[in-house]
Motif scaffolding. Structure first.
Motif, mmCIF file in Angstrom:
data_model
loop_
_atom_site.group_PDB
_atom_site.id
_atom_site.type_symbol
_atom_site.label_atom_id
_atom_site.label_comp_id
_atom_site.label_asym_id
_atom_site.label_seq_id
_atom_site.Cartn_x
_atom_site.Cartn_y
_atom_site.Cartn_z
ATOM 1 N N PHE A 111 -4.369 -8.443 1.102
ATOM 2 C CA PHE A 111 -4.385 -8.562 2.562
ATOM 3 C C PHE A 111 -5.647 -7.942 3.160
ATOM 4 C CE2 PHE A 111 -2.517 -9.237 6.595
ATOM 5 C CZ PHE A 111 -2.876 -8.168 7.386
ATOM 6 N N GLY A 112 -6.027 -6.790 2.605
ATOM 7 C CA GLY A 112 -7.257 -6.146 3.092
ATOM 8 C C GLY A 112 -8.476 -7.008 2.867
ATOM 9 N N VAL A 113 -8.567 -7.611 1.680
ATOM 10 C CA VAL A 113 -9.705 -8.491 1.387
ATOM 11 C C VAL A 113 -9.721 -9.668 2.337
ATOM 12 C CG1 VAL A 113 -10.695 -10.045 -0.333
ATOM 13 C CG2 VAL A 113 -9.849 -7.799 -1.024
ATOM 14 N N MET A 114 -8.521 -10.244 2.594
ATOM 15 C CA MET A 114 -8.455 -11.385 3.508
ATOM 16 C C MET A 114 -8.887 -10.997 4.919
ATOM 17 S SD MET A 114 -4.886 -13.148 2.274
ATOM 18 C CE MET A 114 -4.947 -14.352 3.579
ATOM 19 N N ARG B 184 1.214 -2.659 -3.610
ATOM 20 C CA ARG B 184 -0.195 -2.242 -3.665
ATOM 21 C C ARG B 184 -1.123 -3.442 -3.786
ATOM 22 N NH1 ARG B 184 0.190 2.936 -7.800
ATOM 23 N NH2 ARG B 184 1.105 4.416 -6.296
ATOM 24 N N LYS B 185 -0.759 -4.370 -4.701
ATOM 25 C CA LYS B 185 -1.592 -5.562 -4.873
ATOM 26 C C LYS B 185 -1.625 -6.400 -3.604
ATOM 27 C CE LYS B 185 -0.912 -5.891 -9.870
ATOM 28 N NZ LYS B 185 -0.347 -6.675 -10.990
ATOM 29 N N THR B 186 -0.435 -6.493 -2.950
ATOM 30 C CA THR B 186 -0.383 -7.257 -1.690
ATOM 31 C C THR B 186 -1.275 -6.628 -0.628
ATOM 32 O OG1 THR B 186 1.880 -7.894 -2.197
ATOM 33 C CG2 THR B 186 1.145 -8.188 0.083
ATOM 34 N N SER B 187 -1.268 -5.298 -0.558
ATOM 35 C CA SER B 187 -2.110 -4.600 0.431
ATOM 36 C C SER B 187 -3.583 -4.850 0.173
ATOM 37 C CB SER B 187 -1.813 -3.096 0.388
ATOM 38 O OG SER B 187 -0.463 -2.850 0.699
ATOM 39 N N VAL B 188 -3.965 -4.816 -1.123
ATOM 40 C CA VAL B 188 -5.376 -5.063 -1.475
ATOM 41 C C VAL B 188 -5.781 -6.478 -1.095
ATOM 42 C CG1 VAL B 188 -7.012 -5.259 -3.368
ATOM 43 C CG2 VAL B 188 -5.416 -3.340 -3.300
#
Length: 596
Positions: A21-24, A15-19
């Motif tokens: 990645f989304g911000v990036m 979940r943290k990785t997805s967040v």
């Protein structure tokens, strides 16, 4: 660590990785949006030296060929670069890009037309951040000459490229921020010398602002703007009971414009000025147009405004003919005296009332039919540049009459002040046996040449001035009433009373005057009832007339009979007569000036 705890930790990490990645991804997209346009602009400017868009504008083209503009302010710059020279044409109306000072006026047009290089990419625009009503698919034609008969006057489009950017920069430097714009136009090559809107007014004219700052406009100007929009949106009409459609460039827009003029247009007539130069009309002779208009304007119950604060325009009620007769000076001294007299009169009005200074004379107009009328306005700079002048001597080549702003006044020869309709009418087409007729003094450069070539011709009656005893018996009028074509060459000046005389006697006018702006040319299609011959083609005059087939001549003569009502004076004005047509020309010119 148990299996369940390990699974929960994996889910949290994902979940943290997805967040993250989304911000990036979001940051990368934002960086692309704000940075790539400049790189793209730099790249396209290196590959295309004619790119007309201003530098650092933040523009690019996406894969579909749409123009992308990031900051909202760039729309103002885009309008400066291409907005005032772009034009969309549809089946019955014209839409101008940037007419209201923004690009949001782009409308979808169904038909496909040829466009200049890189014009389609520039005009097929959409805005990513501001919710402006732009069409996503614009299939339109950028035109400088109309292909139909539109009422609204288009603006000539220069070549898109470096010239457009230069034009925008020039307008920024030249035109001060004001509420009104005195636009001037030029003749197009086709469409019966239709006005193309070429800018000729120069740097000192009162001009429309391309500033980003909002400009306050008065309630009266809002009325005119609203009327202008309604004319653009006029419903398409095929037939109108009171009007003959082939006579008009765009009958739908003319009818709507005329109706709005009758409904809202108010004119204040200045009471200042003494007789005989002011307020004393002369109603006979070849300069009678200015007198009849003065009389009917001052007595009008529908258009005159008693309260100047409720007036859309202001009329200067002076007579150019009476002003000329008021001095015994001669030559250039006399002309300078007349111009100085009018200048002092207008300076007095500007000092006494606030109305002139409010628009620098842009909402004022005068009517002058004498040949010296244009020269009488030359000493007052604001009159020369801003005021609407209705002139019989409508010659733009001399630099005083401005196309698109000034109005061509018909030269009407009235023989009876009590009965202006005396002797109107003529024989039907099948009873007209003479091919062409002209008789008159050898004024100017054109008439002697015409007499030299055609005085001995037996099919045409081309001669010099008739003796007074023959004219008194009506021979001149009878010849016009029984001829197929009436030759109307220029004299010392471009205008001639024979044009309207021919219409009165139902004879097809043949106009030989290269620089003449024809009366009501902004709405009337003169090709439907007149023949225009260039001065250099006088040796081919007979050949040109004989080449017109009989059925075409009959259509022209029908057009003359139908257009006659628009050139008749009445003691009590009637709808669509010459008084209303002149007033409509003034009204229409004023509408063209009003912009935001």
């Amino acid at each position: 660590m148990g299996t369940s705890n390990w699974i929960r930790m994996k889910v949290r990490i994902r979940r943290k990785t997805s967040v993250v990645f989304g911000v990036m991804v979001f940051l990368v997209l934002e960086l692309q949006f704000y940075t790539f346009p400049y790189l793209n602009e730099l790249s396209s400017s290196l590959s295309n030296t004619n790119n007309p868009l201003p530098k650092k504008m933040g523009t690019k083209f996406d894969s579909m060929g749409f123009l992308e503009v990031s900051p909202p302010d760039n729309f103002t710059k885009l309008a400066e670069a291409v907005g005032d020279v772009g034009l969309f044409e549809s089946s019955s109306r014209l839409f101008s890009l940037g007419d209201q000072g923004e690009v949001s006026n782009i409308l979808s047009v169904k038909r496909d037309f040829e466009m200049p290089d890189n014009a389609k990419e520039m005009l097929r625009g959409r805005h990513k951040k501001a919710a402006l009503p732009l069409a996503t698919h614009v299939n339109a034609k950028m035109v400088g000459t109309p292909t139909e008969n539109p009422l609204m006057v288009p603006r000539k489009m220069p070549t898109l490229g470096a010239e457009a950017t230069a034009l925008a920069a020039k307008r920024k430097r030249s035109y001060p921020s004001q509420r009104t714009s005195v636009s001037s136009t030029g003749n197009s090559a086709g469409m019966s010398r239709f006005l193309t809107g070429e800018d000729q007014a120069g740097k000192k004219r009162s001009g429309n602002s391309y500033s980003k700052k909002p400009v306050r406009i008065s309630p009266l100007e809002k009325e005119l703007l609203s009327a202008k929009r309604e004319i653009y949106r006029a419903p398409h009409l095929e037939n109108v009971r009171e009007l003959y459609a082939p006579l008009f460039r765009n009958i739908s827009m003319f009818k709507r414009s005329y109706e709005l003029m009758e409904k809202i247009f108010k004119v204040y007539v200045y009471k200042d000025g003494g007789s005989p130069i002011f307020h004393k009309p002369y109603l006979r002779g070849i300069y009678a147009s200015e007198g009849w208009f003065m009389k009917l304007m001052e007595t009008s119950k529908y258009f005159s405004a008693n309260d100047p604060s409720r007036a859309h325009m202001f009329y200067l009620p002076y007579s150019a003919l009476k002003l000329r007769s008021a001095t015994n000076a001669t030559g250039a001294t006399r002309q300078k005296f007349l111009a100085l007299y009018l200048k002092n009169y207008i300076s007095m009005l500007a000092a006494k009332y606030p109305f002139w200074n409010k628009t620098h004379g842009a909402d004022h107009f005068l009517v002058a039919c004498h040949d010296w009328g244009p020269q009488q306005t030359r000493l007052h700079e604001e009159v020369k540049l801003n005021t609407i002048k209705a002139l019989c001597n409508a010659n733009p080549s001399k630099g005083i009459f401005k196309l698109g702003r000034d109005v061509s006044l018909p030269t009407t020869y009235i023989r009876s002040g009590q009965d202006p309709l005396k002797d109107v009418g003529g024989k039907p087409a099948h009873e007209r046996q003479t091919l062409a007729f002209f008789a008159g003094q050898m004024h100017g450069r054109v008439r002697p040449v015409m007499l030299q070539h055609w005085e001995q011709d037996t099919d045409m009656k081309i001669q010099g001035e008739m003796p007074d005893r023959i004219q008194s018996k009506g021979s001149y009028r009878e010849n016009m009433k029984s001829s197929r074509y009436c030759i109307c060459p220029r004299g010392y000046e471009v205008n001639s009373p024979r044009v309207v005389e021919a219409i009165y006697y139902e004879c097809v006018p043949v106009i030989i005057s290269d620089d003449y702006v024809l009366p009501f040319d902004e709405v009337l299609n003169w090709d439907a009832f007149a023949v225009t011959v260039r001065e250099k083609d006088i040796p081919r005059l007979k050949e040109i007339l004989l080449s017109i087939p009989d059925h075409r001549y009959r259509m022209l003569q029908l057009g003359v009979r139908r257009v006659q009502k628009h050139f008749l004076w009445h003691a009590n004005p009637v709808k669509y007569d010459i008084f209303h047509m002149i007033l409509h020309s003034v009204w229409f010119s004023r509408l063209r000036q009003i912009r935001i």
